[in-house]
Design a protein around this motif. Structure first.
Motif, mmCIF file in Angstrom:
data_model
loop_
_atom_site.group_PDB
_atom_site.id
_atom_site.type_symbol
_atom_site.label_atom_id
_atom_site.label_comp_id
_atom_site.label_asym_id
_atom_site.label_seq_id
_atom_site.Cartn_x
_atom_site.Cartn_y
_atom_site.Cartn_z
ATOM 1 N N THR A 27 0.707 -81.356 -69.076
ATOM 2 C CA THR A 27 0.593 -81.857 -70.444
ATOM 3 C C THR A 27 1.629 -82.919 -70.764
ATOM 4 O O THR A 27 2.725 -82.929 -70.197
ATOM 5 C CB THR A 27 0.739 -80.696 -71.457
ATOM 6 O OG1 THR A 27 0.614 -81.212 -72.796
ATOM 7 C CG2 THR A 27 2.088 -80.007 -71.336
ATOM 8 N N GLY A 75 2.935 -74.436 -65.433
ATOM 9 C CA GLY A 75 2.536 -75.809 -65.705
ATOM 10 C C GLY A 75 3.696 -76.775 -65.659
ATOM 11 O O GLY A 75 4.836 -76.395 -65.380
ATOM 12 N N VAL A 115 -1.335 -75.861 -66.302
ATOM 13 C CA VAL A 115 -1.582 -76.961 -67.232
ATOM 14 C C VAL A 115 -0.560 -78.070 -67.011
ATOM 15 O O VAL A 115 0.641 -77.806 -66.879
ATOM 16 C CB VAL A 115 -1.494 -76.460 -68.684
ATOM 17 C CG1 VAL A 115 -1.510 -77.625 -69.679
ATOM 18 C CG2 VAL A 115 -2.633 -75.479 -68.982
ATOM 19 N N THR A 126 2.322 -76.893 -76.713
ATOM 20 C CA THR A 126 2.091 -76.531 -75.308
ATOM 21 C C THR A 126 3.356 -76.619 -74.462
ATOM 22 O O THR A 126 3.628 -75.714 -73.665
ATOM 23 C CB THR A 126 0.980 -77.402 -74.698
ATOM 24 O OG1 THR A 126 -0.157 -77.389 -75.560
ATOM 25 C CG2 THR A 126 0.570 -76.875 -73.328
ATOM 26 N N ALA A 176 -5.891 -75.395 -73.799
ATOM 27 C CA ALA A 176 -4.769 -75.127 -72.887
ATOM 28 C C ALA A 176 -4.584 -73.619 -72.710
ATOM 29 O O ALA A 176 -4.301 -73.138 -71.600
ATOM 30 C CB ALA A 176 -3.492 -75.763 -73.419
#
Length: 411
Positions: A326, A341, A324, A332, A314
Motif C-alpha cells: 500500500t 504487508g 498487502v 492501512t 485491504a
C-alpha cells in the motif's frame, strides 16, 4: 413486541454487482443485523419498472428488509454529468423517512433530514483533510473545487448527528478540533470484513486454484497473480498502479484489475501504451464470492491510493491470507505488521514496484496466518455486533424515559 427501526441511506442497490467499500459495509450491516431490529434501506433502483418512492419487502443475504428506491440508477460504478449524490439529495426533499436510527454515508443528503426525529449517525470513510486539499486531480471529488463551501455546509449540518463514526483517525481528530461542542459524539470505528466470504485456505488449495486460473487464462504455468480491486477513480489512482506494474517488469507476474469507473478507458489506454496487454487483465466488476476466490489465488494485493479511510478490500485480502502492498495513506499502514504487508515510502511507480517485488521474492516473510492474525479484530461479527449492541442499549434507555414521562404525566 415493538422493534427498533434502522434506516440506512445510500445511493446504491445491494442486489447489483457494485463497487465500493461503503456499499460493502452497508451490505454487512444488513447481513449481520440482529433479529431484534427492523432494517430499511433507502437506495436506488435498477429496473425502470420498479416503482420509485415506494417501500417494498425484500430479502438480502437471508435477511428480510424493507427497500425503497428513490429513482432508477442503471450503473452506480460510473459518475454521470450530474453527481448521483446531488440527485439522491434532491429526491429526499419533501419526504420523511425518519426512524429510531438513521445511518448516513454522505453528508449532502442530510440537508433534507434536518427536522427528522431519531438518532442519526454519520459514517466518515476517508481522510477528509487530504481528500479536500486543492492540490492534485480536481476530478477526484467535485467539492475539491469549492473546499470553503463544503466546510460551511458541514458546519451547518453537523449538529444534527447523535454520533459521528470515522474509520480514519485523522478525520476523527479533525472533527473533534473543528467542532469541540460535539467532540464527545465523534469516535473511531473499525471497518469490517465478512469472514464467511473472505477466509484463508491451505497452501495446496491456493496452488491448485492458481493453476486453474493460469489454465483458464492460457498463461505460462509459472505465472503468479497480483490483484487490485476498487473503483477506477482518481482517489485510487489506477494509472499509477499500471505504471508501477510496468516498473516491476516481471514477465511471469500478471496483474488482475477488478472494478469499473470513469477512468476505465484511460486505464485501458495506459495498458496498451505500456505494452502490458498480455500481462494485465481488466475483469470489470465481479461478485463478492468471485473476488474472494481471486484474493486466495493472488500473491499480493496492491493499493495505489492518493487518500483513504480504511479500505475494506485491504481487510478482505488479509483475511484471505494475502499480503498487502500500500501507499502511505489512510489507516492501512497503521494496520499492517511487518509480516503482513509493505508500506511504500513514496507514491511513485518505482517505490510501489520495489515493495511488490519484496513480497513476490520473499513470500515466506508474509505467511497467510500472519495476515489473518493482523485482521482478526476487524471481523464483521465482532464490529457490527458491538454497534448494534450500543444501538439497542440506547433504544432501551429511550423507552424507559418515555415510560417514566408517561407515568409522571398521569400519576
Amino acid at each position: 413486541m415493538q422493534k427498533p427501526v434502522l434506516t440506512i441511506f445510500y445511493q446504491f442497490n445491494p442486489w447489483n454487482t457494485t463497487i465500493g467499500g461503503i456499499q460493502t459495509l452497508i451490505n454487512i450491516f444488513i447481513k449481520y443485523a440482529p433479529v431484534e431490529f427492523d432494517v430499511r434501506l433507502v437506495g436506488t433502483g435498477c429496473d425502470p419498472n420498479q416503482p420509485a418512492g415506494k417501500w417494498q419487502k425484500a430479502e438480502y443475504a437471508g435477511k428480510a428488509i424493507y427497500f425503497l428506491p428513490l429513482f432508477t440508477l442503471h450503473n452506480d460504478n460510473v459518475r454521470s454529468a450530474v453527481p448521483t449524490t446531488l440527485k439522491y439529495t434532491v429526491a429526499l426533499f419533501g419526504r420523511c423517512y425518519a426512524s429510531d436510527f438513521m445511518h448516513f454515508h454522505r453528508l449532502e443528503p442530510t440537508l433534507a433530514t434536518l427536522n427528522w426525529q431519531g438518532e442519526k449517525t454519520l459514517f466518515v470513510h476517508n481522510d477528509i483533510q487530504t481528500q479536500m486539499q486543492a492540490a492534485g486531480d480536481q476530478k477526484a471529488i467535485l467539492w475539491r473545487k469549492f473546499p470553503a463551501a463544503y466546510f460551511a455546509l458541514e458546519k451547518f449540518l453537523i449538529g444534527q448527528f447523535s454520533q459521528i463514526l470515522s474509520c480514519n483517525s485523522n478525520s476523527t481528530e479533525l472533527y473533534r478540533q473543528r467542532y469541540p461542542e460535539i467532540a464527545e459524539r465523534v469516535s473511531n470505528i473499525k471497518n469490517s470484513y465478512d469472514s464467511e466470504i473472505f477466509y484463508p485456505v491451505s497452501q495446496q488449495e491456493r496452488e491448485t486454484s492458481r493453476q486453474e486460473l493460469v489454465y483458464r487464462m492460457c498463461l505460462d504455468g509459472e505465472t503468479r497473480f497480483v490483484l487490485f480491486a476498487g473503483r477506477l477513480h482518481p482517489q485510487k489512482d489506477p494509472i499509477l498502479l499500471v505504471r508501477a506494474f510496468a516498473a516491476l517488469n516481471e514477465p511471469k507476474v500478471h496483474l488482475l484489475i477488478v472494478g469499473d469507473g470513469e477512468l476505465a478507458t484511460e486505464v485501458g489506454r495506459e495498458i496498451e501504451q505500456l505494452r502490458l496487454s498480455s500481462r494485465v487483465t481488466m475483469l470489470g466488476p465481479v461478485a463478492q464470492a468471485e473476488l474472494a476466490q481471486l484474493h486466495r489465488v493472488c500473491s499480493a494485493f496492491i493499493l495505489s491510493s492518493a487518500y483513504e479511510g480504511l479500505p475494506l478490500v485491504a481487510l478482505e485480502a488479509l483475511a484471505s491470507g494475502t499480503p498487502v502492498v500500500t501507499t502511505k495513506c489512510g489507516e492501512t499502514p497503521k494496520l499492517l505488521a511487518t509480516d503482513s504487508g509493505v508500506v511504500c515510502e513514496e507514491r511513485t511507480p518505482t517505490s510501489i514496484a520495489n515493495a511488490l517485488r519484496q513480497v513476490l521474492q520473499h513470500p515466506e516473510n508474509y505467511p497467510a496466518d500472519a495476515c489473518v492474525r493482523t485482521v482478526q479484530p476487524y471481523a464483521a461479527r465482532i464490529v457490527v455486533n458491538d454497534i448494534y449492541q450500543q444501538m439497542w442499549q440506547s433504544w432501551e434507555q429511550r423507552l424507559k424515559k418515555d415510560v417514566n414521562s408517561i407515568h409522571k404525566t398521569y400519576w
